[in-house]
Write a protein that holds these residues in place. Sequence first.
Motif, PDB file in Angstrom:
ATOM      1  N   ILE A  66       0.882  -1.126   0.084  1.00  0.00           N
ATOM      2  CA  ILE A  66       0.157  -0.182  -0.009  1.00  0.00           C
ATOM      3  C   ILE A  66       0.908   1.124  -0.152  1.00  0.00           C
ATOM      4  O   ILE A  66       0.533   2.181  -0.852  1.00  0.00           O
ATOM      5  N   TYR A  67       1.873   1.378   1.017  1.00  0.00           N
ATOM      6  CA  TYR A  67       2.651   2.654   1.082  1.00  0.00           C
ATOM      7  C   TYR A  67       3.954   2.485   0.017  1.00  0.00           C
ATOM      8  O   TYR A  67       4.379   3.403  -0.212  1.00  0.00           O
ATOM      9  N   TYR A  68       4.279   1.373  -0.520  1.00  0.00           N
ATOM     10  CA  TYR A  68       5.172   1.434  -1.584  1.00  0.00           C
ATOM     11  C   TYR A  68       5.093   2.017  -2.477  1.00  0.00           C
ATOM     12  O   TYR A  68       5.864   2.729  -3.000  1.00  0.00           O
ATOM     13  N   ASN A  69       3.877   1.582  -3.066  1.00  0.00           N
ATOM     14  CA  ASN A  69       3.420   2.548  -4.512  1.00  0.00           C
ATOM     15  C   ASN A  69       3.289   3.904  -4.407  1.00  0.00           C
ATOM     16  O   ASN A  69       3.308   4.646  -5.316  1.00  0.00           O
ATOM     17  N   VAL A  70       2.997   4.518  -3.018  1.00  0.00           N
ATOM     18  CA  VAL A  70       3.115   5.869  -2.822  1.00  0.00           C
ATOM     19  C   VAL A  70       4.511   6.467  -2.974  1.00  0.00           C
ATOM     20  O   VAL A  70       4.551   7.402  -3.612  1.00  0.00           O
ATOM     21  N   ILE A  71       5.393   5.765  -2.509  1.00  0.00           N
ATOM     22  CA  ILE A  71       6.952   6.097  -2.779  1.00  0.00           C
ATOM     23  C   ILE A  71       7.160   6.048  -4.222  1.00  0.00           C
ATOM     24  O   ILE A  71       7.745   7.034  -4.699  1.00  0.00           O
ATOM     25  N   ILE A  72       6.622   5.096  -5.073  1.00  0.00           N
ATOM     26  CA  ILE A  72       6.906   5.159  -6.495  1.00  0.00           C
ATOM     27  C   ILE A  72       6.191   6.259  -7.065  1.00  0.00           C
ATOM     28  O   ILE A  72       6.497   7.051  -7.972  1.00  0.00           O
ATOM     29  N   GLY A  73       4.886   6.855  -6.452  1.00  0.00           N
ATOM     30  CA  GLY A  73       4.211   8.040  -6.925  1.00  0.00           C
ATOM     31  C   GLY A  73       4.965   9.174  -6.700  1.00  0.00           C
ATOM     32  O   GLY A  73       5.065  10.001  -7.757  1.00  0.00           O
ATOM     33  N   TYR A  74       5.562   9.231  -5.602  1.00  0.00           N
ATOM     34  CA  TYR A  74       6.488  10.404  -5.444  1.00  0.00           C
ATOM     35  C   TYR A  74       7.749  10.365  -6.718  1.00  0.00           C
ATOM     36  O   TYR A  74       7.858  11.561  -7.052  1.00  0.00           O
ATOM     37  N   SER A  75       8.335   9.271  -6.832  1.00  0.00           N
ATOM     38  CA  SER A  75       9.268   9.176  -7.900  1.00  0.00           C
ATOM     39  C   SER A  75       8.836   9.571  -9.291  1.00  0.00           C
ATOM     40  O   SER A  75       8.976  10.387  -9.940  1.00  0.00           O
ATOM     41  N   LEU A  76       7.500   9.175  -9.589  1.00  0.00           N
ATOM     42  CA  LEU A  76       6.676   9.601 -10.770  1.00  0.00           C
ATOM     43  C   LEU A  76       6.719  11.110 -10.618  1.00  0.00           C
ATOM     44  O   LEU A  76       6.723  11.941 -11.754  1.00  0.00           O
ATOM     45  N   MET A 108      15.452   5.938 -12.481  1.00  0.00           N
ATOM     46  CA  MET A 108      16.085   4.738 -11.560  1.00  0.00           C
ATOM     47  C   MET A 108      15.213   4.442 -10.490  1.00  0.00           C
ATOM     48  O   MET A 108      15.353   3.092 -10.177  1.00  0.00           O
ATOM     49  N   LEU A 109      14.905   5.518  -9.451  1.00  0.00           N
ATOM     50  CA  LEU A 109      13.896   5.036  -8.571  1.00  0.00           C
ATOM     51  C   LEU A 109      12.783   4.495  -8.988  1.00  0.00           C
ATOM     52  O   LEU A 109      12.316   3.580  -8.199  1.00  0.00           O
ATOM     53  N   LEU A 110      12.200   4.942 -10.017  1.00  0.00           N
ATOM     54  CA  LEU A 110      10.757   4.532 -10.381  1.00  0.00           C
ATOM     55  C   LEU A 110      10.954   2.859 -10.814  1.00  0.00           C
ATOM     56  O   LEU A 110      10.238   2.065 -10.344  1.00  0.00           O
ATOM     57  N   LEU A 111      11.913   2.739 -11.485  1.00  0.00           N
ATOM     58  CA  LEU A 111      12.282   1.287 -11.869  1.00  0.00           C
ATOM     59  C   LEU A 111      12.587   0.237 -10.887  1.00  0.00           C
ATOM     60  O   LEU A 111      12.185  -0.849 -10.806  1.00  0.00           O
ATOM     61  N   LEU A 112      13.450   0.876  -9.797  1.00  0.00           N
ATOM     62  CA  LEU A 112      13.878  -0.036  -8.832  1.00  0.00           C
ATOM     63  C   LEU A 112      12.625  -0.226  -7.775  1.00  0.00           C
ATOM     64  O   LEU A 112      12.287  -1.528  -7.514  1.00  0.00           O
ATOM     65  N   GLY A 113      11.666   0.632  -7.786  1.00  0.00           N
ATOM     66  CA  GLY A 113      10.319   0.489  -6.928  1.00  0.00           C
ATOM     67  C   GLY A 113       9.399  -0.481  -7.549  1.00  0.00           C
ATOM     68  O   GLY A 113       8.891  -1.340  -7.106  1.00  0.00           O
ATOM     69  N   LEU A 114       9.429  -0.373  -9.015  1.00  0.00           N
ATOM     70  CA  LEU A 114       8.493  -1.367  -9.763  1.00  0.00           C
ATOM     71  C   LEU A 114       8.689  -2.460  -9.523  1.00  0.00           C
ATOM     72  O   LEU A 114       7.924  -3.514  -9.427  1.00  0.00           O
ATOM     73  N   ASP A 115       9.998  -2.859  -9.664  1.00  0.00           N
ATOM     74  CA  ASP A 115      10.605  -4.449  -9.488  1.00  0.00           C
ATOM     75  C   ASP A 115      10.170  -5.132  -8.654  1.00  0.00           C
ATOM     76  O   ASP A 115       9.394  -5.998  -8.311  1.00  0.00           O
ATOM     77  N   SER A 116      10.038  -4.374  -7.370  1.00  0.00           N
ATOM     78  CA  SER A 116       9.848  -5.030  -6.048  1.00  0.00           C
ATOM     79  C   SER A 116       8.422  -5.034  -5.851  1.00  0.00           C
ATOM     80  O   SER A 116       7.658  -5.919  -5.360  1.00  0.00           O
ATOM     81  N   GLN A 117       7.662  -4.174  -6.334  1.00  0.00           N
ATOM     82  CA  GLN A 117       6.201  -3.976  -6.373  1.00  0.00           C
ATOM     83  C   GLN A 117       5.744  -5.018  -7.257  1.00  0.00           C
ATOM     84  O   GLN A 117       4.691  -5.609  -6.674  1.00  0.00           O
ATOM     85  N   PHE A 118       6.184  -5.334  -8.191  1.00  0.00           N
ATOM     86  CA  PHE A 118       5.621  -6.600  -9.062  1.00  0.00           C
ATOM     87  C   PHE A 118       5.744  -7.886  -8.505  1.00  0.00           C
ATOM     88  O   PHE A 118       4.838  -8.432  -8.362  1.00  0.00           O
ATOM     89  N   ALA A 119       6.729  -7.925  -7.662  1.00  0.00           N
ATOM     90  CA  ALA A 119       6.973  -9.367  -6.954  1.00  0.00           C
ATOM     91  C   ALA A 119       5.964  -9.286  -5.833  1.00  0.00           C
ATOM     92  O   ALA A 119       5.461 -10.424  -5.334  1.00  0.00           O
ATOM     93  N   THR A 120       5.821  -8.427  -5.214  1.00  0.00           N
ATOM     94  CA  THR A 120       5.242  -8.197  -3.865  1.00  0.00           C
ATOM     95  C   THR A 120       3.521  -8.402  -4.172  1.00  0.00           C
ATOM     96  O   THR A 120       2.909  -9.277  -3.651  1.00  0.00           O
ATOM     97  N   VAL A 121       2.956  -7.808  -5.217  1.00  0.00           N
ATOM     98  CA  VAL A 121       1.628  -8.000  -5.677  1.00  0.00           C
ATOM     99  C   VAL A 121       1.587  -9.425  -6.263  1.00  0.00           C
ATOM    100  O   VAL A 121       0.517 -10.017  -6.038  1.00  0.00           O
ATOM    101  N   GLU A 122       2.493  -9.995  -6.940  1.00  0.00           N
ATOM    102  CA  GLU A 122       2.233 -11.381  -7.434  1.00  0.00           C
ATOM    103  C   GLU A 122       2.455 -12.317  -6.295  1.00  0.00           C
ATOM    104  O   GLU A 122       1.710 -13.379  -6.486  1.00  0.00           O
TER     105      GLU A 122
END
Length: 640
Positions: free
Chosen positions: A129-139, A412-426
């Motif tokens: 829930i909050y990890y994607n918020v950090i990805i949102g900050y990066s966006l 770079m922060l966006l991609l690093l965050g998305l990788d981890s988020q993909f696996a967590t949602v999976e």
Amino acid sequence: MGWLTLPAFLRCGDKQEFTLSTEKIADKDEENSERGNWSSKSDYLLSMVGYAVGLGNVWRFPYLTYQNGGGAFLIPYTIMLALAGLPLFFLECSLGQFASLGPISVWRILPLLQGVGVTMVIISTFVTIYYNVIIGYSLYYLFASFQSKLPWSECDPEWANDICSKTPLVLACNVTSEDGTIIPTNYSWVKNHNLTCINGSKVFANTQVPSEQYWNKKVLQRTEGLNDTGEIVWYLALCLLLSWLIVAVALFKGIKSSGKVVYFTAIFPYVILVILLVRGATLEGAREGIEYYIGSQSNFTKLTEAEVWKDAATQIFFSLSVAWGGLVALSSYNKFNNNCYSDAIFVCVTNCLTSVFAGFAIFSILGHMAFVADKKVSEVVDSGFDLAFVAYPEALSKLPVAPLWSFLFFFMLLLLGLDSQFATVETITTTIHDIYPKLMKKMRIPVTLGLCAVLFLLGLICVTQAGIYWVNLIDHFCAGWGILFAAVLELAGISWIYGGNRFIEDIEMMLGKKSWCFWLWWRACWFVITPCLLLAILIWSLITFDPPKYGSVTYPAWGSAVGWCMITFCLIWIPIIAIYKIIKAKGNLCQRIAACCKPQANWGPALMCHRGERYCNVVDEEKERDFEIPTVDGYIHKLE
């Protein structure tokens, strides 16, 4: 049969018919046609690297290294990798691959501790829930970089106040008089008389750099505390929505789609790190920054401090993402005879080397920032949000072609965050698949979209004006000692109750027979070293656990109460499910507990061809299904 098929005259030869159904269409080389496998070994490895390598490698490890003795910190870091990180990583990869099950269903191995798997998934959900918020900050910062001049390079009256200043304001300092005495004096008088301040004697005014005020007043629109929620910051809500759309699109076909996306999201951050390092190394002051990070400023006397070893073990543990359920989930899609041993070593070493390499890119830029500001490197170094969204953007704003470097960093922060988020949602969708396999087979896309929509709605409180306090609160309580507790139970359950030697025999069914010497190290770690080490860190974490705090802002009592409620909700399932399993068993109390400490009848390799003599009596899931938590679907199944 698909929901929509083309007419026969429009179909081409023997090619697979077009379908809008989400029902799984097995690849010809797939071993497990029901569950599915990774399309290739590289899909799996890149997904694992992307899951393990996250934001912490960039914004936490370099700071810890600097704080704990520089290059000397690599000694306890490497030792903790061997003693705590790698053993647990290898265990989880082997566990998921052997049974082809996710983090909850895999506890058929030990029904008494099935709540550990539930805890892992719930904690992962909170973090998602909050990890994607950090990805949102990066966006947001990524979009803000598409300007000729970075908006945080100047104190804009729209959001800046009187204490905003691009350069440090010196109020006074000490100077040496003609007779050799040292006198304190006003800095303006010093400048007017062309005198020089004594090194280290300057007294600075209380100011804030533009990037700090931009982060707090423009991006977050931060209120005074958790009591003042404020409004939803609409542009952050849109960035959060976009980040969830990216996740949903990447996962709409599960590992078949995410396994392809990671070829870009897992590899390109390394390209950006190299670019940032090369640029940083050419700047004035870069050498001093790197010296502070891992060079001559290394302090080997720090190795005598217990805190350094605790930081090394904690960083390894959380950096590798062990005990979150993701490693089990991703490994469950491997082919049975995949060499998960070499995979574990490759991913762990890659993760650690990435952390070290990222530190050079970070500190070379921070060294230049210190040089420009005429400060010590120690005065500009920070970690976490302050590094990613204040210190580093401030440093980048001082470079020529600043928008380009800013774009690369936040991309770079966006991609690093998305990788981890993909696996967590999976991890979450894999859990749903294990409980409702037929539903996920037919309705994967709607279920994935629905899950992302629910998590987006839950995350809206994190994009209010008090949102950063909620992000910090969830991280403080849910991403800490609760995972350590689950890891200790996981290790103890498999090594001591199920049996470490028995588990080694399971691994040898996948990897082939190994020598006794080969397993000596793993036995020592799984039976004694790793569980004891993690238990010590857990106890230390509980003893030193502080109330939540963000910067200088303390949380109200009800905020801490909410945090304790969240972690209690995560952990309470361990005793609840253990009691449920004991009640469900037959016999007296001792017999029931003993029965729950034995593998279930349907524990073992998923496919008959892999079971051999050891698991020839495994009850197939179609004949006997075990639902970890009582569900409506389970009740209906019993009526059939």
